[in-house]
Design a protein around this motif. Structure first.
Motif, PDB file in Angstrom:
ATOM      1  N   PRO A 234      42.095  40.510  25.824  1.00  0.00           N
ATOM      2  CA  PRO A 234      42.008  41.655  26.915  1.00  0.00           C
ATOM      3  C   PRO A 234      42.711  42.757  26.278  1.00  0.00           C
ATOM      4  CG  PRO A 234      43.284  39.828  27.709  1.00  0.00           C
ATOM      5  CD  PRO A 234      42.398  39.332  26.599  1.00  0.00           C
TER       6      PRO A 234
ATOM      7  N   LYS B 188      41.845  36.493  33.877  1.00  0.00           N
ATOM      8  CA  LYS B 188      40.587  37.120  33.737  1.00  0.00           C
ATOM      9  C   LYS B 188      39.518  35.641  33.629  1.00  0.00           C
ATOM     10  CE  LYS B 188      42.008  40.994  32.968  1.00  0.00           C
ATOM     11  NZ  LYS B 188      41.779  41.990  31.664  1.00  0.00           N
TER      12      LYS B 188
ATOM     13  N   GLN C  70      36.015  39.062  29.817  1.00  0.00           N
ATOM     14  CA  GLN C  70      37.369  39.633  30.011  1.00  0.00           C
ATOM     15  C   GLN C  70      37.417  40.802  30.915  1.00  0.00           C
ATOM     16  OE1 GLN C  70      39.879  38.573  28.297  1.00  0.00           O
ATOM     17  NE2 GLN C  70      39.384  37.783  26.302  1.00  0.00           N
TER      18      GLN C  70
ATOM     19  N   SER D 272      37.968  39.165  37.372  1.00  0.00           N
ATOM     20  CA  SER D 272      38.807  38.295  37.312  1.00  0.00           C
ATOM     21  C   SER D 272      38.228  36.844  37.742  1.00  0.00           C
ATOM     22  CB  SER D 272      39.608  38.583  38.617  1.00  0.00           C
ATOM     23  OG  SER D 272      39.202  38.516  39.869  1.00  0.00           O
TER      24      SER D 272
END
Length: 319
Positions: free
Chosen positions: A13, A22, A68, A71
């Motif tokens: 990320p 992530k 990525q 959440s």
């Protein structure tokens, strides 16, 4: 040896917050040895048989990258997927460069071997165009036995093979003709106007296919449609396969679909359906097909596919 300063692993990320895991962390690469249980992502990058131009073979890679972007936490019911859920990434099935029939054979063989070796696994196939579903289901039925299908689609996908061979418009016709799937064990959701001919609609009815049109979805609500589909199938089959053709969505929600059109589902309706199906113990596999990242806008369409996986996982958490 110490790492160089300010360096990070490629593909990670762009920004890291220690309190914001992530969704990519849910995906674990398979080591080639361990027994796989639970969900497993398998890329099926085939789009050569598509009736319309399609770069759907690129979708598995884009799908993984977009994990990525999200959440692992669902606010609505305070579910943290990372605490109990993991998905094994099996990689992609290697397609033949020019021979479509050989690619179909490879898909079938890979799926059959995988399910036989990992019987407790639930595969999530990331296509690819919809023609892959013939081979994934064929590979499954040899091991799983009697499988029913819930298909999200604007189209029946019951075209004949004489006019163009096996394409993304023929997978369910091929399954019926090969006696791998009974018409009475196929439920189609989201079928809509001006996306099918009278001939193929009549063929579906003659084969005993259960059809929920977009009018049915709007009138009954997606939750009731899913409840009806499950109630109908669960007493008839041992396992239920979910096939998501992303063109079931209205074109506003799926600009990266080769066969876009108005009058389809909202992304919210589809995600609710997938969440509900994730709760059901008879669901044995899921595929997501017909996304072309090369014509998408800001990856909007592939993002829906990522959310489908996350919502399916959330549904499984609440079983």
């Amino acid at each position: 040896m110490n790492r160089l300063p300010y360096m990070q692993k490629a593909g990670g990320p762009p920004f890291v917050d220690r309190h914001y895991p992530k969704a990519a962390e849910l995906l674990l690469p398979w080591d080639g040895k361990e027994q796989v249980e639970g969900l497993a992502v398998i890329g099926v990058p085939l789009s050569k048989p598509s009736i319309s131009h399609s770069g759907a073979s690129f979708t598995p890679g884009v799908f993984r990258r977009l994990l990525q972007s999200y959440s692992t936490y669902a606010v609505e019911d305070q579910t943290e997927l990372l605490s109990s859920s993991k998905v094994v990434d099996m990689g992609d099935i290697v397609m033949h460069a020019t021979n479509v029939e050989e690619s179909y054979r490879r898909i079938e063989e890979a799926v059959s071997a995988f399910v036989e070796e990992h019987p407790s696994c639930l595969p999530v196939f990331i296509g690819g165009d919809h023609s892959i579903t013939y081979s994934t289901i064929k590979g499954l039925t040899g091991i799983k036995g009697n499988v029913g299908v819930i298909q999200f689609d604007a189209h029946h996908d019951l075209r004949n093979t004489e006019d163009g061979g096996p394409t993304n418009g023929t997978p369910f016709r091929r399954l019926l003709e090969a006696d791998l799937l009974k018409g009475e064990n196929l439920v189609q959701i989201g079928i809509r106007n001006y996306s099918n001919s009278a001939f193929y609609h009549q063929y579906a009815r003659e084969q005993g296919v259960t059809i929920f049109s977009m009018a049915d979805v709007k009138k009954q609500g997606i939750a009731q449609v899913i409840a009806s589909a499950i109630q109908y199938l669960e007493s008839k089959v041992e396992h239920i396969y979910i096939s998501v053709d992303i063109d079931v969505l209205d074109q506003a929600f799926a600009p990266g679909c080769p066969a876009i059109g108005p009058g389809g589902m909202t992304s919210d309706q589809l995600l609710e359906a997938i969440h509900l199906l994730g709760k059901h113990k008879k669901v044995c596999a899921l595929d997501i097909v017909e996304i072309d990242p090369t014509i998408d806008f800001r990856d909007m369409t592939t993002r829906v596919a990522v959310f489908c996986l996350l919502e399916f996982m959330r549904g499984r958490e609440s079983k």
